[in-house]
Design an enzyme around this catalytic site. Structure first.
Site, PDB file in Angstrom:
ATOM      1  N   CYS A 183       0.814  -1.219   0.000  1.00 42.48           N
ATOM      2  CA  CYS A 183       0.000   0.000   0.000  1.00 42.48           C
ATOM      3  C   CYS A 183       0.840   1.257   0.000  1.00 42.48           C
ATOM      4  CB  CYS A 183      -0.949  -0.009   1.200  1.00 42.48           C
ATOM      5  SG  CYS A 183      -2.313  -1.184   1.006  1.00 42.48           S
ATOM      6  N   ASP A 223     -14.273   2.616   2.268  1.00 37.38           N
ATOM      7  CA  ASP A 223     -13.461   1.461   1.902  1.00 37.38           C
ATOM      8  C   ASP A 223     -14.025   0.652   0.742  1.00 37.38           C
ATOM      9  OD1 ASP A 223     -11.430   1.672   4.019  1.00 37.38           O
ATOM     10  OD2 ASP A 223     -13.154   1.386   5.341  1.00 37.38           O
TER      11      ASP A 223
END
Length: 346
Positions: free
Chosen positions: A15, A49
């Site tokens: 990430c 999300d």
């Protein structure tokens, strides 16, 4: 096959290769407004999300996608980490995963089929653990290895957990310790001991399935998973979505031991610097706070934990659920307060 190191092919791993928040905001500002049907319960409004689309009064689809370049050298471990990270978004919405689609981009002329196969095996092993199939996918030939999933799940529309529902007085709970980005930087420099790598692998492959249990808890008001924008960045998304201030006690923030040692020695990712540049003006640190504390709260987490805002009287129930599901303790790190959307770290 053992001689190939996947991280040599990637300019940034996990990430940590996400586009910086400030740059992403500029890009999205130029995106045309799309159709927003009434059954789209969660879209792009608060940078949540996953998307949530209501099918009927009892069922909604949770849809997300997540993929990245290698954060570790071992192909099987890379596949496991990427798949765990992708499914986290479904859990963060309170959803139950039902299936996944694979996203595969590989430099076919540089990686042998058996290496690519091990990446896919790692992802499949996590999906088996989650009780879902990989029902399809798409693959392309690219310069850097890329792997991830489209995750699909279901949730009761009345039990969707977003990042915009926090209330003043809510307690903030984090389910996993910070430090994954720092460990990845240490790994590239050859600074990780075997036990350090084992800790990194443990946390990045631990499914956030406790999110399914949070869905039914009325006292849980907001949930998000902590990934590439770091703890501070994702908590600021809760602040903005809920129009509140967050106050965090730095001393209560859980951190992987090896990561704490490394960050104090100056080891960090470039992504943490980009994160701070994107949202640092919304953070109030104590004047005497050392630089490494800033690096820690902005550290990009790959497959990080869930950040939960819940009523004070729900804390014991939430902590018990975390303990039962992942075999370790969540940590109370702060609370939500009335005020402008910013983060205070004391």
């Amino acid at each position: 096959m053992d001689q190939i190191k996947l991280t040599q092919f990637s300019h940034g791993g996990g990430c940590g290769c996400k586009i910086a928040p400030a740059v992403l905001s500029k890009l999205l500002a130029h995106a045309p407004a799309g159709l927003v049907p009434p059954d789209l319960l969660v879209g792009t409004e608060t940078a949540d999300d996953a998307a949530v689309y209501r099918l009927n009064d009892r069922q909604a689809i949770v849809a997300t996608t997540d993929f990245f370049t290698p954060i570790v050298d071992d192909p099987y471990d890379f596949g496991r980490i990427a798949a765990t990270n992708a499914l986290s978004d479904v859990y963060a919405m309170g959803g139950r995963p039902i299936m996944a689609l694979a996203i595969v981009g590989m430099p076919i002329d540089k990686l042998p089929p058996e290496v690519i196969g091990r990446i896919l095996e790692g992802g499949a092993s996590v999906c088996r653990d989650a009780g879902i199939p990989i029902a399809g996918g798409h693959s392309i030939d690219v310069l850097e290895p890329i792997y991830g999933l489209v995750g699909l799940g279901v949730v009761d529309p009345a039990q969707v957990k977003t990042n915009a529902g926090a209330k003043a007085g809510d307690v903030l709970i984090l389910t996993k310790p910070l430090g994954i980005g720092i460990l990845s930087a240490g790994l590239k420099k050859g600074l990780l001991e075997k036990a350090d790598y084992a800790a990194m692998l443990h946390w990045t492959t631990l499914l956030n399935r406790v999110g399914m249990h949070l869905a039914g808890m009325a006292g849980v008001h907001a949930v998000t998973d902590v990934t590439g924008f770091g703890l501070a960045g994702h908590l600021l998304e809760i602040c903005r979505g809920s129009n509140l201030t967050a106050s965090v006690s730095f001393g209560e923030v859980p951190t992987i031991d090896a990561a704490l040692r490394l960050v104090r020695d100056g080891i960090a990712t470039g992504a943490s610097t980009r994160n701070w540049a994107s949202y640092g003006e919304s953070i109030r640190f104590a004047p005497e706070a050392p630089e490494w504390q800033r690096k820690l709260v902005t550290d990009p987490q790959t497959s990080g934990g869930l950040l939960i805002a819940c009523a004070p009287d729900a804390v014991d129930e939430v902590l018990a659920a975390i303990r039962a599901e992942q075999g370790s303790d969540g940590r109370v790190i702060g609370r939500m307060e009335v005020g402008e959307p910013l983060l205070r770290i004391v």
